[in-house]
Scaffold this active site. Structure first.
Site, PDB file in Angstrom:
ATOM      1  N   ILE A  51      37.558  40.403  40.370  1.00 20.06           N
ATOM      2  CA  ILE A  51      38.248  41.685  40.371  1.00 20.06           C
ATOM      3  C   ILE A  51      38.773  41.869  38.957  1.00 20.06           C
ATOM      4  CG2 ILE A  51      40.213  42.989  41.255  1.00 20.06           C
ATOM      5  CD1 ILE A  51      39.898  41.310  43.858  1.00 20.06           C
ATOM      6  N   SER A  53      40.356  44.363  36.088  1.00 16.97           N
ATOM      7  CA  SER A  53      41.009  45.625  35.759  1.00 16.97           C
ATOM      8  C   SER A  53      40.552  46.103  34.385  1.00 16.97           C
ATOM      9  CB  SER A  53      42.528  45.449  35.762  1.00 16.97           C
ATOM     10  OG  SER A  53      42.976  45.120  37.063  1.00 16.97           O
ATOM     11  N   GLU A  54      40.284  47.388  34.310  1.00 14.43           N
ATOM     12  CA  GLU A  54      39.827  48.002  33.058  1.00 14.43           C
ATOM     13  C   GLU A  54      40.735  47.607  31.894  1.00 14.43           C
ATOM     14  OE1 GLU A  54      38.760  52.494  31.577  1.00 14.43           O
ATOM     15  OE2 GLU A  54      40.471  52.232  32.920  1.00 14.43           O
ATOM     16  N   CYS A  66      44.173  39.865  24.113  1.00 16.35           N
ATOM     17  CA  CYS A  66      44.118  39.475  25.521  1.00 16.35           C
ATOM     18  C   CYS A  66      42.880  38.608  25.743  1.00 16.35           C
ATOM     19  CB  CYS A  66      44.078  40.711  26.410  1.00 16.35           C
ATOM     20  SG  CYS A  66      42.601  41.736  26.160  1.00 16.35           S
ATOM     21  N   GLU A  93      44.046  50.467  33.803  1.00 12.74           N
ATOM     22  CA  GLU A  93      44.293  50.009  32.429  1.00 12.74           C
ATOM     23  C   GLU A  93      45.740  49.560  32.227  1.00 12.74           C
ATOM     24  OE1 GLU A  93      43.209  49.251  28.577  1.00 12.74           O
ATOM     25  OE2 GLU A  93      41.835  50.570  29.662  1.00 12.74           O
ATOM     26  N   GLY A  94      45.913  48.487  31.480  1.00  5.20           N
ATOM     27  CA  GLY A  94      47.254  48.039  31.110  1.00  5.20           C
ATOM     28  C   GLY A  94      48.113  47.641  32.295  1.00  5.20           C
ATOM     29  N   ASP A 127      53.664  44.744  36.657  1.00  7.75           N
ATOM     30  CA  ASP A 127      52.282  44.886  37.115  1.00  7.75           C
ATOM     31  C   ASP A 127      52.244  45.939  38.215  1.00  7.75           C
ATOM     32  OD1 ASP A 127      49.641  44.622  37.951  1.00  7.75           O
ATOM     33  OD2 ASP A 127      49.655  42.444  37.819  1.00  7.75           O
ATOM     34  N   ARG A 129      49.339  47.288  39.453  1.00 10.51           N
ATOM     35  CA  ARG A 129      47.996  47.399  40.030  1.00 10.51           C
ATOM     36  C   ARG A 129      48.021  47.370  41.559  1.00 10.51           C
ATOM     37  NH1 ARG A 129      45.154  42.893  36.388  1.00 10.51           N
ATOM     38  NH2 ARG A 129      47.186  41.942  36.793  1.00 10.51           N
TER      39      ARG A 129
END
Length: 197
Positions: A51, A53-54, A66, A93-94, A127, A129
Site C-alpha cells: 500500500i 501513498s502518493e 524520504c 500525498e504528504g 498522519d 491517511r
C-alpha cells in the site's frame, strides 16, 4: 457499500514487467487511485502487496528526503519477481495533507522541525491517511489475504479492521541516506514504524 468504484483496467509495461493497471474512483472525494497487479489475485494464497501513498517528490522527482521512491521501485521489483502481487498507489500525498502543504512542511523541516512537528505546526494530525479505500480496492480485486510489504503497523491494523487478513508482514527498508536519517528516525520514534537500522 464500497468507498471506491472500479473504472477501467489496462496493461502497463514497466522496467520490471507488464502489470495490469486498474483505476479506481473514490466516491466521497472523486480522487483517482490505481492498483498495479500481476498474476491471479483471487486464489486463497496470500498475495504479496504494497500500500503506497502518493509521494510526487520521492516517486517522480527522486527526492532523497524520504524513502518513498525507493520503496515503490523495490515493491514493484519484488512483485514482478514473484509474478504475482499488487501495489496500491493511493493519492494521499504528504500523509494526507496534499502537495502544497507538504512543501510548507518541508520548509519547516529545513528550519529544524521533524515531519510530525511540521504537520502539527500547519494544523494537521501527524498522519491523515484513510485506509478504508485500500481495503475496498483489494476486495474489488478479489484479494482475501496479504503478505504486506510495510514498516507501518497502522497499515496492518487497518487492513485487519476493514476485513483483509494480513498473513505476513514483509519489511521494506530501502533508500536510507544522509538526507533522510532524521525522517526515518522520526517515523520509528514518533509513528511506531518497525525499522531495524
Amino acid at each position: 457499500m464500497s468507498s471506491v468504484s472500479l473504472v477501467a483496467s489496462a496493461q502497463l509495461p514497466t522496467p520490471w514487467g507488464v502489470f495490469t493497471m486498474t483505476g479506481f474512483k473514490e466516491e466521497a472525494t472523486g480522487k483517482d487511485h490505481v492498483a498495479l497487479s500481476m498474476g491471479d489475485l483471487t486464489t486463497d494464497a496470500p498475495v504479496l502487496a504494497r500500500i503506497h501513498s502518493e509521494c510526487l517528490t520521492g516517486d517522480a522527482l527522486f527526492s532523497l528526503r524520504c524513502d518513498c521512491g525507493f520503496q515503490l521501485q523495490a515493491a514493484l521489483q519484488r512483485i514482478a519477481k514473484e509474478e504475482r502481487g499488487v501495489l496500491l498507489y493511493v493519492r494521499q500525498e504528504g500523509r494526507g495533507i496534499g502537495l502544497l502543504n507538504k512543501i510548507h512542511a518541508y520548509h519547516l523541516q529545513d528550519q529544524g522541525a521533524d515531519t510530525v512537528e511540521a504537520n502539527e505546526a500547519l494544523g494537521f494530525a501527524p498522519d491523515l491517511r484513510d485506509y478504508t479505500i485500500c481495503a475496498d480496492m483489494l476486495k474489488a480485486l478479489g484479494v482475501k489475504s496479504l503478505r504486506l510489504m510495510t514498516n507501518n503497523p497502522r497499515k496492518i491494523k487497518a487492513m485487519e479492521q476493514f476485513g483483509v487478513h494480513v498473513a505476513e508482514r514483509i519489511p521494506l527498508e530501502e533508500g536510507r541516506n544522509a538526507y533522510n536519517e532524521f525522517y526515518l528516525a522520526t517515523k520509528a520514534g514518533k509513528l511506531g514504524h518497525m525499522l531495524h537500522d
